[in-house]
Design a protein around this motif. Structure first.
Motif, PDB file in Angstrom:
ATOM      1  N   THR A  19       0.829  -1.200   0.000  1.00  0.00           N
ATOM      2  CA  THR A  19       0.000   0.000   0.000  1.00  0.00           C
ATOM      3  C   THR A  19       0.867   1.255   0.000  1.00  0.00           C
ATOM      4  O   THR A  19       0.605   2.213  -0.736  1.00  0.00           O
ATOM      5  N   GLN A  42      -5.196   2.354  -5.533  1.00  0.00           N
ATOM      6  CA  GLN A  42      -5.030   2.646  -4.108  1.00  0.00           C
ATOM      7  C   GLN A  42      -6.024   1.843  -3.279  1.00  0.00           C
ATOM      8  O   GLN A  42      -5.669   1.288  -2.234  1.00  0.00           O
ATOM      9  N   ALA A  45      -4.907  -1.873  -3.178  1.00  0.00           N
ATOM     10  CA  ALA A  45      -3.768  -2.080  -2.275  1.00  0.00           C
ATOM     11  C   ALA A  45      -4.228  -1.996  -0.821  1.00  0.00           C
ATOM     12  O   ALA A  45      -3.881  -2.849   0.002  1.00  0.00           O
ATOM     13  N   GLY A  46      -5.014  -0.969  -0.498  1.00  0.00           N
ATOM     14  CA  GLY A  46      -5.520  -0.832   0.865  1.00  0.00           C
ATOM     15  C   GLY A  46      -6.401  -1.997   1.266  1.00  0.00           C
ATOM     16  O   GLY A  46      -6.354  -2.466   2.403  1.00  0.00           O
TER      17      GLY A  46
END
Length: 146
Positions: A19, A42, A45-46
């Motif tokens: 992340t 994003q 990844a989070g």
């Protein structure tokens, strides 16, 4: 080593680093202007780290494994989105390889954790309540094989 908090899980630590890398990469001017792709990569990844944390608080192993599978899929989503970023020339080949490989390592570690939890349950179903996780008894050395 005992797992007492989600932060102790190696897969979560790798997902956190993934992340961080993604957020750093998406700060580049051209990438930052592509709100759709930037937000999607994003979020993926989070999601990899958040699903591990959420699953840790689940009451059962099947629930934990379900969240780990979501986290694993999020790593694959990051890898796919990296191709879009590369094709749009938002990132270099070196950046692509670094983040792509890290997402792969994270996914493999999650996969190993899933295999461990399933094997743990198969070995302990007769002795304990089925699918009840006791994180303090996990042998983290098992993951070194994957």
């Amino acid at each position: 080593m005992r797992i007492e908090r989600f932060e102790d899980i190696e897969a979560w630590q790798l997902a956190r680093e993934l992340t961080r890398k993604v957020y750093g990469m998406t700060k580049k001017t051209k990438f930052a202007r592509d709100f759709g792709l930037r937000g999607q990569i994003q979020d993926a990844a989070g999601s990899s780290m958040h699903n591990i944390a959420e699953g840790f608080d689940s009451e059962t192993n099947p629930e934990f494994v379900r969240f780990l599978r979501y986290a694993k899929r999020s790593c694959t989503e990051v890898q796919s989105e990296l191709y879009m970023a590369l094709d749009q020339q938002y990132i270099t080949d070196v950046e692509f390889e670094d983040v792509y490989d890290h997402a792969g390592r994270t996914r493999a570690t999650i996969r190993g954790f899933i295999k461990y939890l399933i094997a743990y349950e198969q070995n302990h179903q007769k002795k304990n309540n089925p699918w009840t996780l006791n994180p303090t008894t996990l042998n983290l050395n098992y993951f070194k094989e994957f």
